[in-house]
Design a protein around this motif. Structure first.
Motif, mmCIF file in Angstrom:
data_model
loop_
_atom_site.group_PDB
_atom_site.id
_atom_site.type_symbol
_atom_site.label_atom_id
_atom_site.label_comp_id
_atom_site.label_asym_id
_atom_site.label_seq_id
_atom_site.Cartn_x
_atom_site.Cartn_y
_atom_site.Cartn_z
ATOM 1 N N PHE A 113 -28.239 51.233 36.244
ATOM 2 C CA PHE A 113 -28.381 49.815 36.578
ATOM 3 C C PHE A 113 -29.832 49.460 36.904
ATOM 4 O O PHE A 113 -30.318 48.386 36.523
ATOM 5 C CB PHE A 113 -27.453 49.443 37.741
ATOM 6 N N ILE A 114 -30.537 50.352 37.601
ATOM 7 C CA ILE A 114 -31.954 50.108 37.877
ATOM 8 C C ILE A 114 -32.749 50.034 36.573
ATOM 9 O O ILE A 114 -33.607 49.160 36.398
ATOM 10 C CB ILE A 114 -32.521 51.209 38.794
ATOM 11 N N ALA A 115 -32.447 50.951 35.649
ATOM 12 C CA ALA A 115 -33.122 50.938 34.346
ATOM 13 C C ALA A 115 -32.898 49.609 33.634
ATOM 14 O O ALA A 115 -33.837 49.021 33.070
ATOM 15 C CB ALA A 115 -32.609 52.093 33.484
ATOM 16 N N ASN A 116 -31.676 49.113 33.674
ATOM 17 C CA ASN A 116 -31.363 47.857 32.995
ATOM 18 C C ASN A 116 -31.924 46.635 33.705
ATOM 19 O O ASN A 116 -32.162 45.603 33.065
ATOM 20 C CB ASN A 116 -29.853 47.725 32.814
ATOM 21 N N LEU A 117 -32.133 46.734 35.014
ATOM 22 C CA LEU A 117 -32.777 45.628 35.731
ATOM 23 C C LEU A 117 -34.212 45.421 35.239
ATOM 24 O O LEU A 117 -34.750 44.320 35.326
ATOM 25 C CB LEU A 117 -32.765 45.899 37.236
ATOM 26 N N GLN A 118 -34.824 46.494 34.717
ATOM 27 C CA GLN A 118 -36.156 46.344 34.122
ATOM 28 C C GLN A 118 -36.107 45.398 32.931
ATOM 29 O O GLN A 118 -37.052 44.632 32.694
ATOM 30 C CB GLN A 118 -36.692 47.713 33.691
ATOM 31 N N LEU A 119 -35.006 45.433 32.169
ATOM 32 C CA LEU A 119 -34.858 44.527 31.036
ATOM 33 C C LEU A 119 -34.715 43.086 31.527
ATOM 34 O O LEU A 119 -35.189 42.153 30.868
ATOM 35 C CB LEU A 119 -33.647 44.930 30.190
ATOM 36 N N VAL A 120 -34.084 42.891 32.678
ATOM 37 C CA VAL A 120 -33.980 41.553 33.274
ATOM 38 C C VAL A 120 -35.373 41.023 33.626
ATOM 39 O O VAL A 120 -35.683 39.854 33.392
ATOM 40 C CB VAL A 120 -33.079 41.576 34.528
ATOM 41 N N ILE A 121 -36.218 41.902 34.174
ATOM 42 C CA ILE A 121 -37.593 41.500 34.499
ATOM 43 C C ILE A 121 -38.358 41.141 33.223
ATOM 44 O O ILE A 121 -39.119 40.162 33.203
ATOM 45 C CB ILE A 121 -38.312 42.617 35.279
ATOM 46 N N ILE A 122 -38.147 41.912 32.167
ATOM 47 C CA ILE A 122 -38.764 41.592 30.869
ATOM 48 C C ILE A 122 -38.337 40.195 30.421
ATOM 49 O O ILE A 122 -39.158 39.386 29.970
ATOM 50 C CB ILE A 122 -38.366 42.648 29.810
ATOM 51 N N PHE A 123 -37.050 39.902 30.553
ATOM 52 C CA PHE A 123 -36.496 38.609 30.146
ATOM 53 C C PHE A 123 -37.098 37.471 30.972
ATOM 54 O O PHE A 123 -37.531 36.445 30.425
ATOM 55 C CB PHE A 123 -34.977 38.646 30.293
ATOM 56 N N ILE A 124 -37.148 37.638 32.292
ATOM 57 C CA ILE A 124 -37.685 36.587 33.160
ATOM 58 C C ILE A 124 -39.165 36.345 32.857
ATOM 59 O O ILE A 124 -39.623 35.194 32.814
ATOM 60 C CB ILE A 124 -37.481 36.959 34.641
ATOM 61 N N THR A 125 -39.905 37.416 32.622
ATOM 62 C CA THR A 125 -41.316 37.270 32.258
ATOM 63 C C THR A 125 -41.464 36.492 30.956
ATOM 64 O O THR A 125 -42.314 35.600 30.829
ATOM 65 C CB THR A 125 -41.984 38.653 32.122
ATOM 66 N N ALA A 126 -40.609 36.814 29.980
ATOM 67 C CA ALA A 126 -40.627 36.086 28.704
ATOM 68 C C ALA A 126 -40.309 34.607 28.918
ATOM 69 O O ALA A 126 -40.936 33.734 28.300
ATOM 70 C CB ALA A 126 -39.623 36.713 27.736
ATOM 71 N N ILE A 127 -39.364 34.315 29.815
ATOM 72 C CA ILE A 127 -38.998 32.919 30.097
ATOM 73 C C ILE A 127 -40.201 32.162 30.659
ATOM 74 O O ILE A 127 -40.454 31.008 30.288
ATOM 75 C CB ILE A 127 -37.811 32.856 31.082
ATOM 76 N N LEU A 128 -40.944 32.794 31.562
ATOM 77 C CA LEU A 128 -42.123 32.139 32.149
ATOM 78 C C LEU A 128 -43.151 31.788 31.075
ATOM 79 O O LEU A 128 -43.758 30.704 31.108
ATOM 80 C CB LEU A 128 -42.745 33.050 33.208
ATOM 81 N N PHE A 129 -43.324 32.673 30.112
ATOM 82 C CA PHE A 129 -44.241 32.383 29.002
ATOM 83 C C PHE A 129 -43.680 31.256 28.126
ATOM 84 O O PHE A 129 -44.427 30.390 27.655
ATOM 85 C CB PHE A 129 -44.466 33.631 28.157
ATOM 86 N N ILE A 130 -42.370 31.277 27.887
ATOM 87 C CA ILE A 130 -41.732 30.246 27.056
ATOM 88 C C ILE A 130 -41.870 28.875 27.708
ATOM 89 O O ILE A 130 -42.168 27.880 27.033
ATOM 90 C CB ILE A 130 -40.243 30.586 26.808
ATOM 91 N N LYS A 131 -41.664 28.803 29.027
ATOM 92 C CA LYS A 131 -41.759 27.525 29.749
ATOM 93 C C LYS A 131 -43.152 26.916 29.627
ATOM 94 O O LYS A 131 -43.305 25.693 29.569
ATOM 95 C CB LYS A 131 -41.394 27.727 31.222
ATOM 96 N N LYS A 132 -44.172 27.774 29.613
ATOM 97 C CA LYS A 132 -45.543 27.273 29.461
ATOM 98 C C LYS A 132 -45.791 26.763 28.043
ATOM 99 O O LYS A 132 -46.500 25.780 27.840
ATOM 100 C CB LYS A 132 -46.547 28.381 29.784
ATOM 101 N N ALA A 133 -45.226 27.446 27.063
ATOM 102 C CA ALA A 133 -45.484 27.107 25.658
ATOM 103 C C ALA A 133 -44.707 25.883 25.200
ATOM 104 O O ALA A 133 -45.178 25.125 24.347
ATOM 105 C CB ALA A 133 -45.160 28.304 24.768
ATOM 106 N N MET A 134 -43.491 25.702 25.734
ATOM 107 C CA MET A 134 -42.659 24.555 25.338
ATOM 108 C C MET A 134 -41.889 24.036 26.548
ATOM 109 O O MET A 134 -40.702 24.345 26.724
ATOM 110 C CB MET A 134 -41.719 24.953 24.195
ATOM 111 N N PRO A 135 -42.551 23.257 27.389
ATOM 112 C CA PRO A 135 -41.957 22.819 28.653
ATOM 113 C C PRO A 135 -40.673 22.004 28.506
ATOM 114 O O PRO A 135 -39.830 22.010 29.405
ATOM 115 C CB PRO A 135 -43.061 21.948 29.276
#
Length: 433
Positions: free
Chosen positions: A116-138
């Motif tokens: 589960f800890i390993a997979n939570l890293q994928l959640v962090i990857i996803f959230i980081t990607a979302i932050l970049f997406i929000k900047k690119a297309m608000p």
């Protein structure tokens, strides 16, 4: 000036500003009302929870249990060396830090929790990607984020999802790269220190960690910020050469190839891996064409605002796929085409989706294209769901029904490692059967 004029000219009283507090609340509210973008995460973790077992698989014996066995009995001076010691051809610092921290806090090892800890890293990857997406297309970031979520949390990734060492390693290096990229993207200089720290650990967390560190250098160069450029360049130049101190080349080089007739098909299979093995070459060629056509770069080689992080992630994926292709393409294609590598084609598909959305933003065909792209990726997800669930079930069956899920010729090694772990109070496999 008359008294009346003075009164008239008197500045208005300053009203205490509460906008920052309200803005903070509005941000949390925005995440709350868009929480449906995390549907793929919930489905993914439900699958993981259904099939995960508190039993080691393959490299879990060496990378987790044997490492902790050695660490507990090592001198203080040798402990640091164990953290940086090679595992096969890689150094896996971030994974070992997590294994050690978990054992220190919990007092023993539980492989379900590590999964589960390993997979939570994928959640962090996803959230980081979302932050970049929000900047690119608000405006319509949430639709793109949902599709990216379905790409990242695809069930074809069962190797990383249900195998502690595998997920910790393969998700870890990507997470560290993404976090460093995020920190370097901020103008505020206070984020440079965490950016450097993530870059350093990333270098020592996998072979392609050095690729990630170099891409971070290129990213900062494009930001044209001197402090960020100097920080990333100095970090790369100091710590990358240190990776090879006491480095031993893997004895078995049988999977390596310099034959383009093997490398190119493997690369295309990997690039199109999100859409299945059967059409991998065609899908790979098409997705590379789509990426080329949607690159947010002008004729004067100017990158569209807020699109630079996606180009950096794209470069990291393409180069990582190339390295995998060189080092794995000498094996029979289907045998070397492992689920653990599919996080990269899944991310490639996600980046293609984002670049398409950036390209059509403001275009009159925006909604028809958005609907078409969404249906395509949902179809791929549904197809991979059945394939992935079979992979989860296969892992569970083999882990439950083999005394030691380890190469048959080395079962004795796994038994010795497990017995020592039990003696040291780290983990007792006999209690979990």
């Amino acid at each position: 000036m008359s008294k009346a004029a003075a009164v008239k000219a008197k500045p208005a009283p300053v009203i205490p500003q509460t906008e920052s507090k309200g803005a903070g609340h509005s941000k949390y509210y925005e995440w709350l009302i868009n929480s449906w973008i995390f549907i793929p995460v919930l489905v993914y973790f439900k699958m993981v929870n259904q099939y995960a077992l508190n039993l080691p698989i393959g490299d879990d014996y060496n990378a987790v249990l044997q490492f902790l066995n050695n660490f507990k009995t090592a001198s203080f001076q040798d402990k640091f060396g164990l953290l940086l010691q090679q595992h096969n051809e890689h150094r896996i610092l971030s994974s070992r830090l997590i294994f050690l921290l978990y054992d220190t806090i919990a007092g023993d090892i539980n492989f379900i929790n590590l999964i589960f800890i390993a997979n939570l890293q994928l959640v962090i990857i996803f959230i980081t990607a979302i932050l970049f997406i929000k900047k690119a297309m608000p405006k319509y970031w949430n639709i793109t984020a949902l599709i990216v979520g379905f790409c990242l949390f695809d069930m074809n990734n069962y190797d990383n999802a249900d195998f502690a060492m595998c997920g910790m390693q393969n998700y870890g290096v990507i997470m560290l790269f993404m976090l460093s990229l995020l920190f370097y993207s901020y103008d505020n200089k206070k984020y440079i220190i965490p950016a450097i720290l993530c870059q350093i650990i990333c270098i020592y967390s996998s072979g392609n960690g050095m690729i990630a560190a170099f891409i971070l250098v290129l990213f900062t160069v494009f930001t044209r910020d001197k402090k960020r450029i100097i920080s990333s360049v100095v970090t790369f130049l100091i710590f990358t050469p240190l990776y090879f101190v006491h480095y031993t080349r893997a004895a078995d080089q049988s999977t390596y190839s310099n034959d383009l007739s093997k490398i190119v098909p493997f690369y295309l299979h990997l690039a199109g891996g999100h859409f299945g093995y059967e059409i991998g070459v065609v899908a790979g060629a098409l997705i590379l064409i789509v990426l080329a056509l949607t690159l947010p770069v002008s004729k004067k080689l100017r990158v569209k605002e807020n699109a630079l992080p996606f180009l950096s992630i794209l470069a990291f994926i393409l180069i990582s796929n190339g390295v995998v292709s060189v080092f794995r393409s000498n094996v029979k294609m289907l045998d070397s085409y492992s689920s653990r590598y599919l996080i990269y084609p899944n991310m490639l598909a996600a980046i293609a989706c984002v670049l398409i959305m950036i390209k059509i933003d403001g275009n009159k065909f925006k909604w028809p294209v958005t609907i078409g792209v969404s249906l395509l990726f949902l179809y791929a997800y549904s197809q991979n769901y059945t394939y992935g669930e079979a992979g989860f079930a296969r892992y569970q069956y083999r882990t439950q029904n083999q005394e030691y899920y380890f190469p048959a010729e080395r079962v004795g090694e796994a038994r010795d490692i497990a017995n020592k772990s039990c003696q040291l109070g780290i983990y007792c496999i006999q209690n979990e059967r």
